[in-house]
Design a protein around this motif. Structure first.
Motif, short mmCIF file in Angstrom:
data_model
loop_
_atom_site.label_atom_id
_atom_site.label_comp_id
_atom_site.label_asym_id
_atom_site.label_seq_id
_atom_site.Cartn_x
_atom_site.Cartn_y
_atom_site.Cartn_z
N VAL A 64 -2.67 -16.76 56.88
CA VAL A 64 -3.53 -16.48 55.73
C VAL A 64 -4.00 -17.83 55.20
O VAL A 64 -3.21 -18.78 55.16
CB VAL A 64 -2.74 -15.74 54.63
N LYS A 66 -5.85 -19.64 51.77
CA LYS A 66 -6.25 -19.42 50.37
C LYS A 66 -6.71 -20.72 49.75
O LYS A 66 -6.12 -21.78 50.01
CB LYS A 66 -5.06 -18.92 49.55
N VAL A 83 -7.16 -13.20 55.35
CA VAL A 83 -5.89 -12.81 55.98
C VAL A 83 -6.11 -12.48 57.46
O VAL A 83 -7.25 -12.34 57.92
CB VAL A 83 -5.25 -11.58 55.28
N GLU A 123 2.66 -2.82 48.31
CA GLU A 123 2.42 -3.91 47.38
C GLU A 123 2.82 -3.48 45.97
O GLU A 123 2.37 -2.45 45.47
CB GLU A 123 0.94 -4.33 47.40
N PRO A 220 0.56 -9.74 44.80
CA PRO A 220 1.63 -8.76 44.96
C PRO A 220 2.95 -9.36 45.50
O PRO A 220 2.98 -10.45 46.04
CB PRO A 220 1.06 -7.84 46.03
N ASP A 232 1.84 -13.88 46.32
CA ASP A 232 1.01 -14.57 45.32
C ASP A 232 1.88 -14.81 44.10
O ASP A 232 2.69 -13.96 43.74
CB ASP A 232 -0.22 -13.73 44.96
#
Ligand code: ADP
Ligand code: MG
Length: 238
Positions: A64, A66, A83, A123, A220, A232
C-alpha cells in the motif's frame, strides 16, 4: 506498560512537539501503537519513487502507498492512498501518480509511506477523545457506514476493564457483523478487546498519555479471525 516502553512513547510526543506539529504523522502514530503492543503493518517512508526495489526489501506484497502530509487529513479523498500493489514498478508508479494529483501537488509532503497490506477482515474504528470533566474516553465502532451514517459506536470513560471492553462490543447495534453475518467468518473479538485495553485500560495509551492526546483515531482497525491490525492512525496533540 514498562518504564522502557513509556520512554519510547514519550519520545514520540516530544519529537512531534519540538517540530511544531499539532498531530502525529501516520508513521509516528503507528510507532506509538506498536510500542503499546498494537499490531501495525510493516512500513517504510520514502521521499519519492527512486530506488523502490531497495525500499521493498523486508516487506511482503501486496503493498500500500500513502501520502504523508501535515496538510492532508483524508488521504483517500486527496488521491493519496493506493492499495493492492504487487510489484516495485506498481509502487513507483503509484507514488508518481500521487505527486501529480492536484491536492497533493499543492500540499507540504513529508514523504510516502509504503506498507504491507493487511489480510482481509472486518474494518472497525477505535478512538479516543478527552472530555473536560471525565478525562480520556475510549470509543469503538463498526467501520464505514456503521460509524458515518448510523453512528453505531460505544464509549466508556477510561480506564476500562476487560469486562467494559466486552460490553462495549456487545452493545453495538451491528454486533452481529463480528459474529460473521451473511456467511462470513467470525472475527476475533478477543483481538478487539485487547486493542481497547491497550488504548483505554489501566496502563493504556490514552491513560498514560492523557496530557498529550487530544484525540486518537485508529480508522480502520482491520480484524480477521486471527487478529487485529491498525492500518491508519491519527493522534491530535493536546
Ligand atoms: P484515509 O483514512 O486518510 O483516507 P487510510 O490510511 O485509512 O486513509 O486508507 C484508506 C483505506 O485503505 C482504509 O480504510 C483501508 O480500507 C485501506 N487500507 C489502508 N491501508 C491498508 C493496509 N495496510 N492494508 C489493507 N488495507 C488498507
Ligand atoms: Mg483512515
Amino acid at each position: 506498560m514498562s518504564g522502557d516502553m513509556s520512554g519510547v512513547t514519550s519520545e514520540i510526543f516530544n519529537r512531534a512537539r519540538q517540530s511544531g506539529r499539532t498531530a502525529l504523522d501516520e508513521q509516528s502514530g503507528k510507532a506509538l501503537l506498536a510500542a503499546c503492543g498494537i499490531a501495525v503493518p510493516r512500513s517504510v517512508v520514502v521521499p519519492g519513487a527512486d530506488d523502490i526495489e531497495r525500499t521493498l526489501e523486508g516487506l511482503a506484497p501486496p503493498y500500500v502507498v500513502k501520502v504523508v502530509s501535515p496538510d492532508i487529513l483524508h488521504k483517500s479523498d486527496a488521491g493519496g492512498v493506493k492499495v493492492g500493489l504487487k510489484t516495485a514498478d506498481e509502487v513507483a508508479e503509484a507514488i508518481r501518480a500521487m505527486m501529480r494529483a492536484p491536492k497533493i501537488a499543492d500540499a507540504r509532503i513529508d514523504g510516502f509511506l509504503v506498507e504491507e497490506m493487511a489480510s482481509p477482515g472486518q474494518e472497525i474504528v477505535v478512538g479516543g477523545v478527552r472530555d473536560p470533566d471525565f478525562g480520556p474516553l475510549v470509543m469503538v465502532g463498526l467501520g464505514g457506514i456503521f460509524v458515518e451514517i448510523m453512528a453505531d459506536v460505544a464509549f466508556r470513560i477510561c480506564p476500562i476493564t476487560r469486562i467494559d471492553a466486552e460490553e462495549m462490543l456487545a452493545e453495538l447495534k451491528g454486533a452481529a457483523i463480528l459474529e460473521g453475518a451473511r456467511g462470513r467468518k467470525p472475527v476475533s473479538k478477543a483481538a478487539i478487546v485487547e486493542v481497547l485495553l491497550r488504548m483505554g485500560g489501566e496502563d493504556g495509551l490514552l491513560v498514560k498519555h492523557a496530557a498529550e492526546i487530544a484525540e486518537a483515531d485508529l480508522n480502520p482497525l482491520i480484524v480477521s479471525e486471527r487478529g487485529a491490525v491498525a492500518v491508519d492512525a491519527r493522534f491530535v496533540l493536546a
